[in-house]
Design a protein around this motif. Sequence first.
Motif, mmCIF file in Angstrom:
data_model
loop_
_atom_site.group_PDB
_atom_site.id
_atom_site.type_symbol
_atom_site.label_atom_id
_atom_site.label_comp_id
_atom_site.label_asym_id
_atom_site.label_seq_id
_atom_site.Cartn_x
_atom_site.Cartn_y
_atom_site.Cartn_z
ATOM 1 N N VAL A 44 3.373 10.114 -3.677
ATOM 2 C CA VAL A 44 3.304 9.370 -4.940
ATOM 3 C C VAL A 44 4.054 10.120 -6.047
ATOM 4 N N GLY A 45 3.852 11.433 -6.133
ATOM 5 C CA GLY A 45 4.531 12.212 -7.179
ATOM 6 C C GLY A 45 6.040 12.115 -7.068
ATOM 7 N N SER A 46 6.557 12.192 -5.823
ATOM 8 C CA SER A 46 8.024 12.183 -5.698
ATOM 9 C C SER A 46 8.596 10.787 -5.979
ATOM 10 N N ASP A 68 4.437 21.667 -7.736
ATOM 11 C CA ASP A 68 3.520 21.638 -6.589
ATOM 12 C C ASP A 68 3.045 23.048 -6.275
ATOM 13 N N ARG A 69 1.786 23.137 -5.907
ATOM 14 C CA ARG A 69 1.237 24.474 -5.603
ATOM 15 C C ARG A 69 1.734 24.977 -4.245
ATOM 16 N N SER A 70 2.166 24.057 -3.381
ATOM 17 C CA SER A 70 2.597 24.443 -2.023
ATOM 18 C C SER A 70 4.069 24.837 -2.012
ATOM 19 N N LYS A 85 0.955 26.781 -9.079
ATOM 20 C CA LYS A 85 -0.415 26.237 -9.091
ATOM 21 C C LYS A 85 -0.793 25.832 -10.509
ATOM 22 N N ILE A 86 -1.101 24.563 -10.663
ATOM 23 C CA ILE A 86 -1.539 24.086 -11.976
ATOM 24 C C ILE A 86 -3.063 24.141 -11.991
ATOM 25 N N TRP A 87 -3.595 24.950 -12.894
ATOM 26 C CA TRP A 87 -5.058 25.129 -12.903
ATOM 27 C C TRP A 87 -5.746 24.214 -13.901
ATOM 28 N N LEU A 92 -3.488 9.566 -14.488
ATOM 29 C CA LEU A 92 -3.677 9.855 -13.057
ATOM 30 C C LEU A 92 -3.034 8.746 -12.242
ATOM 31 N N ILE A 93 -2.568 9.093 -11.059
ATOM 32 C CA ILE A 93 -1.895 8.098 -10.222
ATOM 33 C C ILE A 93 -2.060 8.489 -8.747
ATOM 34 N N GLY A 94 -2.051 7.480 -7.849
ATOM 35 C CA GLY A 94 -2.210 7.783 -6.418
ATOM 36 C C GLY A 94 -3.625 8.256 -6.106
ATOM 37 N N TYR A 98 -7.602 0.981 6.461
ATOM 38 C CA TYR A 98 -6.744 -0.181 6.246
ATOM 39 C C TYR A 98 -5.283 0.249 6.159
ATOM 40 N N GLY A 99 -5.027 1.548 6.280
ATOM 41 C CA GLY A 99 -3.648 2.038 6.180
ATOM 42 C C GLY A 99 -3.037 1.712 4.824
ATOM 43 N N GLN A 100 -3.829 1.879 3.738
ATOM 44 C CA GLN A 100 -3.339 1.431 2.437
ATOM 45 C C GLN A 100 -3.297 2.512 1.351
ATOM 46 N N GLY A 101 -3.741 3.738 1.638
ATOM 47 C CA GLY A 101 -3.810 4.753 0.571
ATOM 48 C C GLY A 101 -2.467 4.982 -0.113
ATOM 49 N N MET A 102 -1.457 5.299 0.680
ATOM 50 C CA MET A 102 -0.125 5.509 0.110
ATOM 51 C C MET A 102 0.432 4.203 -0.457
ATOM 52 N N ASN A 103 0.220 3.115 0.267
ATOM 53 C CA ASN A 103 0.721 1.824 -0.217
ATOM 54 C C ASN A 103 0.131 1.499 -1.591
HETATM 55 C C1 FAD Z 1 -5.922 10.483 8.371
HETATM 56 C C2 FAD Z 1 -5.224 9.734 7.263
HETATM 57 C C3 FAD Z 1 -4.459 8.625 7.587
HETATM 58 C C4 FAD Z 1 -3.814 7.899 6.568
HETATM 59 N N1 FAD Z 1 -3.096 6.801 6.911
HETATM 60 C C5 FAD Z 1 -2.491 6.079 5.943
HETATM 61 C C6 FAD Z 1 -1.706 4.941 6.270
HETATM 62 O O1 FAD Z 1 -1.572 4.574 7.443
HETATM 63 N N2 FAD Z 1 -1.109 4.241 5.270
HETATM 64 C C7 FAD Z 1 -1.251 4.594 3.962
HETATM 65 O O2 FAD Z 1 -0.707 3.894 3.082
HETATM 66 N N3 FAD Z 1 -1.982 5.684 3.606
HETATM 67 C C8 FAD Z 1 -2.604 6.427 4.560
HETATM 68 N N4 FAD Z 1 -3.318 7.529 4.216
HETATM 69 C C9 FAD Z 1 -3.471 7.882 2.809
HETATM 70 C C10 FAD Z 1 -2.282 8.662 2.270
HETATM 71 O O3 FAD Z 1 -2.087 9.813 3.056
HETATM 72 C C11 FAD Z 1 -2.549 9.058 0.813
HETATM 73 O O4 FAD Z 1 -3.009 7.951 0.083
HETATM 74 C C12 FAD Z 1 -1.282 9.588 0.168
HETATM 75 O O5 FAD Z 1 -0.792 10.687 0.865
HETATM 76 C C13 FAD Z 1 -1.582 9.979 -1.286
HETATM 77 O O6 FAD Z 1 -0.447 10.542 -1.843
HETATM 78 P P1 FAD Z 1 -0.530 11.361 -3.196
HETATM 79 O O7 FAD Z 1 0.860 11.768 -3.480
HETATM 80 O O8 FAD Z 1 -1.300 10.583 -4.217
HETATM 81 O O9 FAD Z 1 -1.442 12.627 -2.880
HETATM 82 P P2 FAD Z 1 -1.191 13.822 -1.855
HETATM 83 O O10 FAD Z 1 -0.412 13.375 -0.684
HETATM 84 O O11 FAD Z 1 -2.525 14.445 -1.624
HETATM 85 O O12 FAD Z 1 -0.259 14.847 -2.661
HETATM 86 C C14 FAD Z 1 -0.772 15.650 -3.682
HETATM 87 C C15 FAD Z 1 0.197 16.798 -3.928
HETATM 88 O O13 FAD Z 1 -0.279 17.538 -5.059
HETATM 89 C C16 FAD Z 1 -0.200 18.920 -4.789
HETATM 90 N N5 FAD Z 1 -1.241 19.578 -5.587
HETATM 91 C C17 FAD Z 1 -2.584 19.396 -5.478
HETATM 92 N N6 FAD Z 1 -3.228 20.144 -6.393
HETATM 93 C C18 FAD Z 1 -2.279 20.806 -7.095
HETATM 94 C C19 FAD Z 1 -2.321 21.738 -8.171
HETATM 95 N N7 FAD Z 1 -3.486 22.129 -8.702
HETATM 96 N N8 FAD Z 1 -1.161 22.213 -8.652
HETATM 97 C C20 FAD Z 1 0.035 21.809 -8.135
HETATM 98 N N9 FAD Z 1 0.130 20.943 -7.103
HETATM 99 C C21 FAD Z 1 -1.000 20.441 -6.602
HETATM 100 C C22 FAD Z 1 -0.444 19.028 -3.281
HETATM 101 O O14 FAD Z 1 0.100 20.234 -2.752
HETATM 102 C C23 FAD Z 1 0.283 17.778 -2.770
HETATM 103 O O15 FAD Z 1 1.634 18.037 -2.474
HETATM 104 C C24 FAD Z 1 -3.960 8.294 5.218
HETATM 105 C C25 FAD Z 1 -4.723 9.423 4.889
HETATM 106 C C26 FAD Z 1 -5.360 10.125 5.911
HETATM 107 C C27 FAD Z 1 -6.199 11.316 5.541
#
Ligand code: FAD
Length: 445
Positions: free
Chosen positions: A15-17, A34-36, A128-130, A297-299, A309-314
Amino acid sequence: MQNIKKIAVVGSGLVGSLLAIYLRKAGHQVHVYDRSPDIRKIQFSGRSINLAMSNRGWKALDAVEIGDVIREIAIPMDKRAIHLVDKLNFQNYGQEGESIYSISRGILNRKMIDLAEAAGAEFFFEQKIWDVSLDDATLHSGETERGAWEDKKYDLVFGADGAFSRIRHRMQRQSMFDYSQEFLPIGYKELNIPANADGTHKLDKNSFHIWPRGEYMLIALPNLDGSFTCTLFMPFEGENSFQSLNDIPSVEAFFEKNLPDTIDVIPKLTEDFFNNPTSTLVTMKCFPWTYKDKVALIGDASHAIVPFYGQGMNAGFEDITVLYEMMEKYGDDWKTVFSEYEKSRKPNADAIAELSYRNFLEMSSKTADENFLLQKKIEKLFSDKYPEKWIPLYSRVTFSDRPYAEALAIGDYQNEIMEKVLKMDNINQIWDSVEVENKILELLK
Ligand SMILES: Cc1cc2nc3c(=O)[nH]c(=O)nc-3n(C[C@H](O)[C@H](O)[C@H](O)COP(=O)(O)OP(=O)(O)OC[C@H]3O[C@@H](n4cnc5c(N)ncnc54)[C@H](O)[C@@H]3O)c2cc1C
């Protein structure tokens, strides 16, 4: 359209990218933290997770013209392959030509960071953002939580830092901030089906494979290299649980008895089982998602849901679509952009959280239930004939961009109708008759 802002995005996940690409499209200066370490420079760890990308995800990618590049690293799955103990059933997901797409999270994330960099976003890894000062959009970073911190001042900050967000953590400390977090008593573990020696897939590569077994299930999604990533979802405790599978003989006996057709295709079963972690699943809800015209906040940081439901990222990608619509509509008035964004998204995030929670039952139990399969056949027949009158719930969620809240409400209404239809005399024999069709038409009035 807007004055150029200096914007920080915390989190370089999916989501961030993507958000960084959209903010660059609007002309803003974008820094992503990103902290990683940079995932493009490291080997993937044991957790490779595949994701299913569907309509809402593609819509967000296509709008910034990166959908086709991502399609190159995705595999279409047009059906479920349902592995019962003694037979294999197939069930199409949608209409002819409709598929969900299997994509490796790691490969996708690497690509998205490349694309965001090409669009002009700057990435800062191992940062790392605290904490964040909400009123002046200042990030606080440092090596350790208790060590010295550096301040980074921005005009706006987005918390795309996932389910355990630090940005949200700060917002939670305000009064009138609602927050809930609920862990499932079910965890998950990844296993692997390697490719054949010639690089081909051992199972049908255009299917989402499910082994439904009631309180637990195994799924497998195809990878480009011919392998499948499998995920075993299972209770932590109880008769068939991660706790009860505690040594090599118990795991082998369990798979031989309950998942016999996997024995030949998962050669490193016990190795994977004991090397790979058992992970937890959480639903997190909160509100508000924004602070004045400064922080949003987002994602997953705003709505973490279980993955059934395979929808978190979507859903996270759809957050960006809606945010951008508000940016186009309200221009430089970020306070209104933010408040309209959260107002539009919150009911839909709650709806997909509910649908995802319910879908565990559908996948793990109902796909093995003859009545449920019959219901799906009747719905399919009716919706093929009357597409304007009946779009099945799965299609509303997966193959449309209508609001999730609408899908939930209409889905419940359709279920009430189908309960009555399934009670008709001899439904097993007459399921494809005019009588059943007329009954549905009558109930829809
Ligand atoms: C088993 C599993 C299966 C899934 N299957 C699906 C699917 O089929 N379809 C679908 O749409 N979704 C699926 N999802 C959900 C999907 O993975 C998430 O909704 C999605 O990755 C969320 O993206 P995001 O960028 O919001 O968060 P994240 O992917 O969690 O990214 C957060 C980023 O923030 C960074 N970060 C965190 N804290 C800090 C900090 N303090 N300082 C700096 N950086 C930080 C982390 O290192 C990370 O890179 C699945 C999830 C799981 C667990």
